[in-house]
Design an enzyme around this catalytic site. Sequence first.
Site, PDB file in Angstrom:
ATOM      1  N   LYS A  46       0.824  -1.193   0.000  1.00 13.87           N
ATOM      2  CA  LYS A  46       0.000   0.000   0.000  1.00 13.87           C
ATOM      3  C   LYS A  46       0.866   1.254   0.000  1.00 13.87           C
ATOM      4  O   LYS A  46       0.379   2.352  -0.230  1.00 13.87           O
ATOM      5  CB  LYS A  46      -0.879   0.013   1.274  1.00 13.87           C
ATOM      6  CG  LYS A  46      -1.718  -1.223   1.447  1.00 13.87           C
ATOM      7  CD  LYS A  46      -2.343  -1.232   2.871  1.00 13.87           C
ATOM      8  CE  LYS A  46      -2.787  -2.639   3.222  1.00 13.87           C
ATOM      9  NZ  LYS A  46      -3.076  -2.767   4.662  1.00 13.87           N
ATOM     10  N   GLU A 102       7.427   2.809  -6.484  1.00 17.54           N
ATOM     11  CA  GLU A 102       7.685   2.267  -5.144  1.00 17.54           C
ATOM     12  C   GLU A 102       7.715   3.387  -4.102  1.00 17.54           C
ATOM     13  O   GLU A 102       8.034   4.534  -4.418  1.00 17.54           O
ATOM     14  CB  GLU A 102       9.035   1.542  -5.133  1.00 17.54           C
ATOM     15  CG  GLU A 102       8.926   0.036  -5.345  1.00 17.54           C
ATOM     16  CD  GLU A 102       8.407  -0.697  -4.105  1.00 17.54           C
ATOM     17  OE1 GLU A 102       7.760  -0.075  -3.234  1.00 17.54           O
ATOM     18  OE2 GLU A 102       8.650  -1.903  -4.014  1.00 17.54           O
ATOM     19  N   ASP A 106      14.980  -0.350  -0.336  1.00 18.19           N
ATOM     20  CA  ASP A 106      15.850  -0.528   0.826  1.00 18.19           C
ATOM     21  C   ASP A 106      16.909  -1.585   0.474  1.00 18.19           C
ATOM     22  O   ASP A 106      17.901  -1.267  -0.162  1.00 18.19           O
ATOM     23  CB  ASP A 106      14.959  -0.928   2.005  1.00 18.19           C
ATOM     24  CG  ASP A 106      15.693  -0.928   3.331  1.00 18.19           C
ATOM     25  OD1 ASP A 106      16.563  -0.084   3.525  1.00 18.19           O
ATOM     26  OD2 ASP A 106      15.377  -1.792   4.177  1.00 18.19           O
ATOM     27  N   PHE A 155      14.563   4.556  10.167  1.00 16.65           N
ATOM     28  CA  PHE A 155      13.198   4.185   9.809  1.00 16.65           C
ATOM     29  C   PHE A 155      12.337   5.438   9.679  1.00 16.65           C
ATOM     30  O   PHE A 155      12.355   6.294  10.557  1.00 16.65           O
ATOM     31  CB  PHE A 155      12.604   3.240  10.854  1.00 16.65           C
ATOM     32  CG  PHE A 155      11.374   2.535  10.383  1.00 16.65           C
ATOM     33  CD1 PHE A 155      11.466   1.389   9.606  1.00 16.65           C
ATOM     34  CD2 PHE A 155      10.111   3.040  10.684  1.00 16.65           C
ATOM     35  CE1 PHE A 155      10.326   0.738   9.147  1.00 16.65           C
ATOM     36  CE2 PHE A 155       8.966   2.393  10.223  1.00 16.65           C
ATOM     37  CZ  PHE A 155       9.080   1.242   9.455  1.00 16.65           C
ATOM     38  N   VAL A 156      11.602   5.530   8.586  1.00 13.70           N
ATOM     39  CA  VAL A 156      10.791   6.720   8.346  1.00 13.70           C
ATOM     40  C   VAL A 156       9.311   6.368   8.167  1.00 13.70           C
ATOM     41  O   VAL A 156       8.971   5.241   7.797  1.00 13.70           O
ATOM     42  CB  VAL A 156      11.278   7.502   7.103  1.00 13.70           C
ATOM     43  CG1 VAL A 156      12.694   8.024   7.308  1.00 13.70           C
ATOM     44  CG2 VAL A 156      11.205   6.637   5.847  1.00 13.70           C
ATOM     45  N   ASP A 162       4.456   3.402   6.506  1.00 10.15           N
ATOM     46  CA  ASP A 162       3.840   3.148   7.803  1.00 10.15           C
ATOM     47  C   ASP A 162       4.817   2.513   8.787  1.00 10.15           C
ATOM     48  O   ASP A 162       5.864   2.008   8.402  1.00 10.15           O
ATOM     49  CB  ASP A 162       2.636   2.212   7.634  1.00 10.15           C
ATOM     50  CG  ASP A 162       3.077   0.815   7.223  1.00 10.15           C
ATOM     51  OD1 ASP A 162       3.371   0.609   6.027  1.00 10.15           O
ATOM     52  OD2 ASP A 162       3.174  -0.066   8.109  1.00 10.15           O
TER      53      ASP A 162
HETATM   54  P1  IMP Z   1      13.324  -4.007   0.367  1.00 11.62           P
HETATM   55  O1  IMP Z   1      13.900  -3.007  -0.588  1.00 11.62           O
HETATM   56  O2  IMP Z   1      12.958  -5.313  -0.259  1.00 11.62           O
HETATM   57  O3  IMP Z   1      14.190  -4.178   1.577  1.00 11.62           O
HETATM   58  O4  IMP Z   1      11.944  -3.549   0.947  1.00 11.62           O
HETATM   59  C1  IMP Z   1      11.459  -2.301   0.939  1.00 11.62           C
HETATM   60  C2  IMP Z   1      10.113  -2.344   1.633  1.00 11.62           C
HETATM   61  O5  IMP Z   1      10.284  -2.367   3.064  1.00 11.62           O
HETATM   62  C3  IMP Z   1       9.350  -1.089   1.314  1.00 11.62           C
HETATM   63  O6  IMP Z   1       8.513  -1.267   0.207  1.00 11.62           O
HETATM   64  C4  IMP Z   1       8.596  -0.820   2.603  1.00 11.62           C
HETATM   65  O7  IMP Z   1       7.362  -1.480   2.564  1.00 11.62           O
HETATM   66  C5  IMP Z   1       9.443  -1.412   3.687  1.00 11.62           C
HETATM   67  N1  IMP Z   1      10.291  -0.391   4.342  1.00 11.62           N
HETATM   68  C6  IMP Z   1      11.637  -0.287   4.263  1.00 11.62           C
HETATM   69  N2  IMP Z   1      12.096   0.757   4.973  1.00 11.62           N
HETATM   70  C7  IMP Z   1      11.016   1.360   5.518  1.00 11.62           C
HETATM   71  C8  IMP Z   1      10.851   2.535   6.362  1.00 11.62           C
HETATM   72  O8  IMP Z   1      11.804   3.248   6.766  1.00 11.62           O
HETATM   73  N3  IMP Z   1       9.570   2.840   6.708  1.00 11.62           N
HETATM   74  C9  IMP Z   1       8.502   2.104   6.304  1.00 11.62           C
HETATM   75  N4  IMP Z   1       8.612   1.007   5.516  1.00 11.62           N
HETATM   76  C10 IMP Z   1       9.861   0.631   5.126  1.00 11.62           C
HETATM   77 MG    MG Z   2       6.753  -1.117  -0.515  1.00 15.34          MG
END
Ligand code: IMP
Ligand code: MG
Length: 178
Positions: A46, A102, A106, A155-156, A162
């Site tokens: 979402k 997106e 991360d 973390f944001v 969220d």
């Molecule tokens: P990754 O790139 O596979 O590690 O995942 C990224 C996902 O993790 C994002 O789409 C978010 O849903 C969640 N996420 C990563 N960092 C944050 C943050 O700082 N706040 C909120 N959600 C986060």
């Molecule tokens: Mg996401």
Amino acid sequence: MSASAIPGLERVLFTEEQIDARIRQVAAEISQRYQGRTLKLIGVLKGSVFFLTALAKYIENPVKIDFLAISSFSNKSGSPGLVRIAKDLDEAIEGEDVILVEDIVDTGFTLRYLLQTLAGRAPNSLSVCTFLDRNSRRIVQVPVDFRCFEIPDRFVVGFGLDSNQLYPNLSYVAVMKP
Ligand code: IMP
Ligand code: MG
């Protein structure tokens, strides 16, 4: 909600005005890059919803919108980065100019999985536009074509992001207390 009303917040990272100005710039880049073409924006539910709607309004091309939802999990040995589609797109993307939208990139596991999946459906082109990029935590290398903001390793929340489902409705992006 004002930042002072939220107990776990440390500080505001990007104000509503900064976000709006930056999204206008990125939308202009996109409009220029895809001149004369119809775009299919694909939002990842979402988190990307607030960003996608704001971005779409400033894009000057004809735009179609679709969404998918994913869920991330760890396997038995606890290794992260496993992703599956929990809700697929409503329409095919064959032959379309697709931009995957997106909230944040991360580690890159989610994006890598989505790009592999969507590339297999024969779009005419496929690129990535992310609201936030936390490049310092990248584990798998993924292409990011358009980004609004690079952020520190904190973390944001806000503007769609969220914390345990809370605070996606903040009009700004804020850092949570550790
Ligand atoms: P990754 O790139 O596979 O590690 O995942 C990224 C996902 O993790 C994002 O789409 C978010 O849903 C969640 N996420 C990563 N960092 C944050 C943050 O700082 N706040 C909120 N959600 C986060
Ligand atoms: Mg996401």
